[in-house]
Design a protein around this motif. Sequence first.
Motif, PDB file in Angstrom:
ATOM      1  N   ILE A  99      47.690  35.409  53.252  1.00 51.31           N
ATOM      2  CA  ILE A  99      46.673  35.609  52.214  1.00 51.31           C
ATOM      3  C   ILE A  99      46.441  37.105  52.001  1.00 51.31           C
ATOM      4  O   ILE A  99      46.346  37.590  50.864  1.00 51.31           O
ATOM      5  N   ALA A 100      46.394  37.854  53.103  1.00 58.22           N
ATOM      6  CA  ALA A 100      46.162  39.304  52.997  1.00 58.22           C
ATOM      7  C   ALA A 100      47.299  39.959  52.211  1.00 58.22           C
ATOM      8  O   ALA A 100      47.075  40.846  51.380  1.00 58.22           O
ATOM      9  N   ARG A 101      48.506  39.480  52.460  1.00 60.97           N
ATOM     10  CA  ARG A 101      49.660  40.044  51.769  1.00 60.97           C
ATOM     11  C   ARG A 101      49.556  39.812  50.250  1.00 60.97           C
ATOM     12  O   ARG A 101      49.824  40.703  49.442  1.00 60.97           O
ATOM     13  N   LEU A 102      49.161  38.614  49.890  1.00 61.91           N
ATOM     14  CA  LEU A 102      49.010  38.303  48.462  1.00 61.91           C
ATOM     15  C   LEU A 102      47.858  39.101  47.860  1.00 61.91           C
ATOM     16  O   LEU A 102      47.937  39.583  46.729  1.00 61.91           O
ATOM     17  N   THR A 103      46.792  39.261  48.637  1.00 63.47           N
ATOM     18  CA  THR A 103      45.624  39.994  48.141  1.00 63.47           C
ATOM     19  C   THR A 103      45.978  41.460  47.925  1.00 63.47           C
ATOM     20  O   THR A 103      45.594  42.055  46.901  1.00 63.47           O
ATOM     21  N   GLU A 104      46.735  42.029  48.863  1.00 61.90           N
ATOM     22  CA  GLU A 104      47.170  43.432  48.699  1.00 61.90           C
ATOM     23  C   GLU A 104      47.996  43.610  47.424  1.00 61.90           C
ATOM     24  O   GLU A 104      47.970  44.663  46.794  1.00 61.90           O
ATOM     25  N   ALA A 105      48.731  42.577  47.068  1.00 63.93           N
ATOM     26  CA  ALA A 105      49.562  42.657  45.855  1.00 63.93           C
ATOM     27  C   ALA A 105      48.769  42.257  44.605  1.00 63.93           C
ATOM     28  O   ALA A 105      49.354  42.021  43.545  1.00 63.93           O
ATOM     29  N   ASP A 106      47.447  42.156  44.746  1.00 60.25           N
ATOM     30  CA  ASP A 106      46.555  41.789  43.636  1.00 60.25           C
ATOM     31  C   ASP A 106      46.890  40.403  43.070  1.00 60.25           C
ATOM     32  O   ASP A 106      46.817  40.179  41.861  1.00 60.25           O
ATOM     33  N   LEU A 107      47.253  39.507  43.951  1.00 57.86           N
ATOM     34  CA  LEU A 107      47.662  38.163  43.497  1.00 57.86           C
ATOM     35  C   LEU A 107      46.638  37.094  43.885  1.00 57.86           C
ATOM     36  O   LEU A 107      46.972  35.911  43.917  1.00 57.86           O
ATOM     37  N   THR A 108      45.428  37.515  44.194  1.00 53.30           N
ATOM     38  CA  THR A 108      44.395  36.516  44.528  1.00 53.30           C
ATOM     39  C   THR A 108      43.094  36.865  43.824  1.00 53.30           C
ATOM     40  O   THR A 108      42.884  38.004  43.416  1.00 53.30           O
ATOM     41  N   TYR A 109      42.254  35.863  43.686  1.00 56.22           N
ATOM     42  CA  TYR A 109      40.887  36.131  43.208  1.00 56.22           C
ATOM     43  C   TYR A 109      39.934  35.059  43.734  1.00 56.22           C
ATOM     44  O   TYR A 109      40.362  33.950  44.056  1.00 56.22           O
ATOM     45  N   GLU A 110      38.676  35.437  43.794  1.00 61.72           N
ATOM     46  CA  GLU A 110      37.658  34.504  44.278  1.00 61.72           C
ATOM     47  C   GLU A 110      37.263  33.546  43.161  1.00 61.72           C
ATOM     48  O   GLU A 110      37.122  33.953  42.010  1.00 61.72           O
ATOM     49  N   CYS A 111      37.080  32.300  43.531  1.00 62.31           N
ATOM     50  CA  CYS A 111      36.691  31.284  42.543  1.00 62.31           C
ATOM     51  C   CYS A 111      35.428  30.585  43.039  1.00 62.31           C
ATOM     52  O   CYS A 111      35.398  30.068  44.155  1.00 62.31           O
ATOM     53  N   PHE A 112      34.424  30.588  42.176  1.00 64.47           N
ATOM     54  CA  PHE A 112      33.121  30.030  42.563  1.00 64.47           C
ATOM     55  C   PHE A 112      32.873  28.656  41.942  1.00 64.47           C
ATOM     56  O   PHE A 112      31.794  28.099  42.062  1.00 64.47           O
ATOM     57  N   CYS A 113      33.858  28.133  41.238  1.00 59.89           N
ATOM     58  CA  CYS A 113      33.676  26.856  40.530  1.00 59.89           C
ATOM     59  C   CYS A 113      33.478  25.710  41.519  1.00 59.89           C
ATOM     60  O   CYS A 113      34.129  25.668  42.566  1.00 59.89           O
ATOM     61  N   THR A 114      32.617  24.782  41.136  1.00 58.08           N
ATOM     62  CA  THR A 114      32.529  23.547  41.914  1.00 58.08           C
ATOM     63  C   THR A 114      33.603  22.590  41.383  1.00 58.08           C
ATOM     64  O   THR A 114      34.124  22.773  40.279  1.00 58.08           O
TER      65      THR A 114
END
Length: 319
Positions: A99-114
């Motif tokens: 997950i950290a690797r993907l996040t470093e590559a700007d490939l993740t985001y937080e989602c607050f949807c139910t």
Amino acid sequence: MPTDPAPATTAHPGQRPGAGRFAPSPSGDLHLGNLRTALLAWLFARSTGREFLMRVEDLDRVKKGAAERQLEDLAAIGLGWDPPVVWQSQRLARYETAIARLTEADLTYECFCTRKEIQQAVTAPHGPMGAYPGTCRNLTESERQRWRDEGRSAALRLRADRTEFTVTDLLLGEYRGAVDDLVLRRGDGTPAYNLAVVVDDADQGIDQVVRGDDLLPSTPRQAYLATLLGLPVPAYAHVPLVLNTSGQRLAKRDGAVTLRDRTALGESPRHVLSALAASLGYDGATTSADVLERFRPENLPKEPWRLDPDGLLQPSWCP
Ligand code: GLU
């Protein structure tokens, strides 16, 4: 746990033979459909000189003692594996690294949807049916903070740059299917199945994935995620499921469908293995080794096996 006698390997000396696997979720006893899929995974692996690895997918839906019972049942019908058994719950750090690797590559985001909000949202234009509509994809930091202040927990999603991906299946050929901003870590902090399976298959050196065809629609997502992580995509073979007499996926409520149900009726694990073998076209086979000797993937039935638990064992199958 017993392992098979040393398999005949087709790999060249010094070359790793590759590995297949079975990866049950320990939510209860395996039923005949699960056991048949396990038999197929074992046959594909062993017939190609691969290792056969076992992974307990215990990130959720865990019933106490179920994993041990599943392993006992697999061993009882003659499906041995190469140690060690891998438990997903012991590998959380590996998932976080990915997950950290993907996040470093700007490939993740937080989602607050139910879940409800996602169901109610219209699917994104041009997106695949049922795909996450991208509501939280471009939130600003202050918008994210507002959700946090409201006490919402965030799942972490992949920022996918496409909506489809193609995989090749040994039995079904090319399959093009949906990719969306899939969940990598759930709101409760648990790594998502689609991430864990990709990380685990690569870490275990698994290059052949044989599993039920209910998982085919998830496969393009997993293969795409593997490529983003720089991991090899395994060969896939999705096998038909076992159905009940009304044509629905076999379930525990369909009667005596687990190995333990069958042994309580007086049948032996050999009987059950024989019935599974017969369902694959190998009448008269009474051990997994018998089936392995006769196994030809190209001759496998293409249709699901319709099972009537009351009429499971025909006298001719009984050793
Ligand atoms: N744990 C999944 C299941 O029991 C199987 C996952 C897989 O084979 O990739 O349905």
